[in-house]
Design a protein around this motif. Structure first.
Motif, PDB file in Angstrom:
ATOM      1  N   LYS A 411      48.017  58.357  93.554  1.00 27.01           N
ATOM      2  CA  LYS A 411      47.229  57.970  93.933  1.00 27.01           C
ATOM      3  C   LYS A 411      46.425  57.104  93.763  1.00 27.01           C
ATOM      4  O   LYS A 411      45.763  56.336  94.612  1.00 27.01           O
ATOM      5  N   HIS A 412      45.982  56.924  92.182  1.00 27.35           N
ATOM      6  CA  HIS A 412      45.013  55.881  91.932  1.00 27.35           C
ATOM      7  C   HIS A 412      45.795  54.749  91.338  1.00 27.35           C
ATOM      8  O   HIS A 412      45.359  53.151  91.013  1.00 27.35           O
ATOM      9  N   GLN A 414      48.830  53.082  93.627  1.00 28.50           N
ATOM     10  CA  GLN A 414      49.427  53.103  94.530  1.00 28.50           C
ATOM     11  C   GLN A 414      49.518  50.973  94.434  1.00 28.50           C
ATOM     12  O   GLN A 414      50.378  50.834  95.480  1.00 28.50           O
ATOM     13  N   ASN A 415      48.343  51.046  94.914  1.00 30.95           N
ATOM     14  CA  ASN A 415      48.888  48.938  94.546  1.00 30.95           C
ATOM     15  C   ASN A 415      49.421  48.425  93.912  1.00 30.95           C
ATOM     16  O   ASN A 415      50.438  47.291  94.208  1.00 30.95           O
ATOM     17  N   ASP A 540      48.023  52.898 102.945  1.00 28.55           N
ATOM     18  CA  ASP A 540      47.156  52.730 101.896  1.00 28.55           C
ATOM     19  C   ASP A 540      46.450  54.340 101.795  1.00 28.55           C
ATOM     20  O   ASP A 540      45.651  54.569 101.652  1.00 28.55           O
ATOM     21  N   HIS A 542      46.792  56.738 100.107  1.00 25.40           N
ATOM     22  CA  HIS A 542      46.426  57.208  98.521  1.00 25.40           C
ATOM     23  C   HIS A 542      46.656  58.721  98.334  1.00 25.40           C
ATOM     24  O   HIS A 542      47.000  58.781  97.154  1.00 25.40           O
ATOM     25  N   SER A 545      49.836  59.705  98.717  1.00 24.24           N
ATOM     26  CA  SER A 545      51.001  58.740  97.683  1.00 24.24           C
ATOM     27  C   SER A 545      51.480  58.990  98.967  1.00 24.24           C
ATOM     28  O   SER A 545      53.276  58.423  98.327  1.00 24.24           O
TER      29      SER A 545
END
Length: 637
Positions: A411-412, A414-415, A540, A542, A545
């Protein structure tokens, strides 16, 4: 007494084109050609050696004696030596013995244009001709629709020497055997194309073929040139295209090769800053020399012309583009404008692609290029390099990095997963998971996946589902299609025995079905290089996920909905916004039991509701399996 008759295959027009760097069929003139002259059967030889004082043909027909068969230099200052030797024919072995003008250097060289070479470690050239009877007329007539950028393009990358081996005989399969076994396997797996790592003759096995000495000869490791044609022919007869890795970026220093050919820097750039690769300890072609450009472009055309290749994947393009590639300050010289771009190499690539697409508009050239150099796959008339496609190295790096993380941390990051969509349509991108990603301690693809065995394989299924539904064409290296555990070893066969285990056979079944999905769903290929072929639903989320997106074809009825869950927690009743009313028709679920999944999260058809979500007028609740991906088609009412 010289036993060589003065004879030439070159017209004045040929010579002018050669000198101007515009002769793109040099293989019809240079090399050894069996002909009949004045009623005598023999072989015509020609070689470019402008710094030579004498050139002799030495071989098994003259006991390798220098001076028995001296070639004649042309009067036109082209640097071409040529002549006819009677009674030399198919199967005779030869080299050129070259004495340089300064008398201090004598080289013995293989023929740069030889159609066949001796089996390594032997290094001589072989006089050869074949009259192969092609049976792929149907493919050649219609291949434009198979090779178009709006057609399915799913590539199976193969190293012929290690795909499968005869264990009891400790040898690779021959071209003839591959024409049976490889072709039937690729057809069963539903790949549209095969890409072969270099099959041009090369001296050193650990180079995997990326340092060539026989540019016009299929390697003799697996058989004769006409047997390689048989392999290509069988692929085409089964509606499978063939791409060849091609290496115009550098060549080895082996004494029989192109290096210091006539006692001078003939093919390589004389300035070490432009002519020597510090990483690969190899020589770099002199793209500033017209005759070298003609040699390289003729070589590319040769494989399209004589061997019916459907395209060339051009290796190491980044190393050609930049003068400072892998060099420190002071080890390179800027171009005339003060920049780092290799202007001569750029001009060469543009000319290469222009000629290929003029002569063969139904093929593709693909650049293996790892930088942000602009317009690699844009037409030359728009200022681009003119390639048909470019490898999406950024997607490969970011995606594998993301998948290597434990799901709890994703989740940290995802970008890392979604960033590719910010530039996905700047080029015609091919998504590669190639041989370079499974060697030198990088680990196999499956061994990069975190978690226990089930999670590893679920992650792998998710990765492949994401890859096949991401915009662009795709490429998968052999062994990855069944989750090979070990890194690739060019000396040994793939671990085919793993297919006795359900998880591995499940991955193979998954790839087969993903290829089928890709080929059958126009939304996955018709606009695979166009921005309006993709639309985010949600990128988005996150915390969960989860990502969801649309893939769109030319017809709205073909639009697909894809949703992925990158955690081992199932997402039940997960609502996604949709563009239209109707029904979601389930097409694919990576968690099916046949793939090695749980089989617990069955994706049924779902009625789309008149309820706003994700800034859209309609929505539906779906279930996304743990570490899973699902694909639906929107069927309107």
């Amino acid at each position: 007494m010289n036993k060589v008759t003065i004879h030439s295959l070159f017209s004045d027009f040929d010579i002018n084109l050669f000198k101007a760097g515009k002769h793109y069929r040099l293989y019809e003139k240079f090399g050894s050609h069996i002909i009949t002259l004045d009623g005598v059967r023999g072989t015509y030889f020609s070689v470019w050696a402008p710094s030579a004082k004498t050139v002799s043909v030495i071989g098994d027909f003259n006991y390798w004696v220098d001076g028995e068969h001296l070639l004649h230099v042309r009067w036109d200052e082209s640097g071409i030596w040529e002549g006819f030797i009677p009674d030399v024919g198919k199967g005779n072995i030869y080299k050129y013995k070259i004495q340089s003008n300064n008398n201090d250097v004598i080289t013995e060289k293989a023929d740069p244009y030889a159609r066949r070479c001796e089996h390594p470690p032997k290094t001589a050239s072989v006089v050869w001709e074949d009259s192969y009877d092609w049976k792929d007329n149907q493919w050649m007539k219609n291949r434009k629709k198979h090779n178009a950028i709006d057609a399915p393009f799913s590539v199976y990358e193969v190293h012929l020497g290690s795909w499968k081996r005869k264990i009891e005989e400790d040898r690779s399969l021959s071209y003839v055997e591959l024409a049976d076994e490889l072709v039937s396997y690729v057809k069963k797996m539903n790949f549209t194309h095969v890409e072969l790592m270099p099959i041009m003759e090369y001296p050193y096995d650990p180079s995997w073929g990326y340092q060539l000495t026989g540019y016009f000869a299929p390697t003799s490791r697996f058989g004769y040139p006409e047997e390689f044609k048989l392999l290509v022919d069988k692929l085409h007869q089964n509606d499978i295209g063939i791409l060849l890795d091609w290496v115009p970026s550098h060549f080895p220093e082996d004494s029989h090769g192109l290096g210091f050919f006539d006692g001078s820097c003939l093919y390589e750039h004389p300035d070490k800053r432009k002519g020597f690769h510090p990483d690969w300890k190899s020589l770099i072609f002199n793209y500033e020399r017209n005759e070298v450009k003609s040699f390289l472009i003729s070589n590319a055309i040769f494989w399209l012309d004589q061997f019916h290749a459907d395209g060339l994947r051009v290796d190491a393009v980044a190393s050609m583009l930049f003068l400072d590639y892998s060099r420190e300050d002071g080890e390179w010289e800027p171009n005339q404008y003060g920049g780092r771009e290799n202007l001569a190499a750029i001009d060469f690539m543009k000319e290469l692609n222009k000629e290929i697409y003029i002569s063969y508009p139904d093929v593709q050239t693909i650049a293996e290029e790892s930088t942000s150099f602009p317009m690699v796959s844009k037409p030359t008339f728009l200022g681009g390099l003119g390639f048909g496609m470019k490898w999406m190295m950024g997607w490969m790096h970011d995606t594998l990095l993301y998948f290597s993380k434990e799901p709890v941390h994703r989740k940290h990051h995802q970008n890392d997963l979604t960033f590719s969509m910010t530039y996905a349509f700047t080029e015609n991108f091919m998504l590669p998971l190639s041989h370079d990603e499974v060697v030198y301690g990088k680990r196999s693809i499956i061994n990069r996946m975190p978690g226990d065995e089930w999670q590893q394989f679920a992650n792998l299924r998710l990765l492949y589902g994401y890859m096949f539904t991401h915009p662009g064409s795709n490429l998968l290296f052999m062994g990855a299609e069944f989750g090979q555990r070990e890194e690739w070893n060019f000396q040994s066969s793939l671990d085919w025995h793993l297919l006795q285990y359900d998880y591995h056979s499940g991955i193979q079944k998954l790839i087969t079905d993903l290829n089928s999905l890709y080929r059958k769903q126009p939304a996955l290929y018709e606009k695979q290089f166009e921005a309006d072929g993709f639309e985010w639903i949600s990128y988005d989320d996150h915390e969960n996920s989860v990502v969801a997106y649309l893939r769109k074809g030319n017809n709205k009825k073909d639009n697909l909905v894809i949703a992925s869950n990158f955690t081992p927690v199932p997402r039940k009743n997960y609502r996604i916004g949709l563009p239209a009313q109707g029904e979601l028709i389930s097409l694919f679920n990576s968690d099916e039991k046949t793939y090695g999944g749980t089989g617990d999260f069955i994706c049924e058809n779902i009625i789309i509701k008149d309820e706003k979500w994700h800034y859209r007028d309609y929505s539906a609740e779906i279930t996304i399996p743990p570490l899973g991906i699902v694909v639906y088609r929107i069927e309107g009412r």
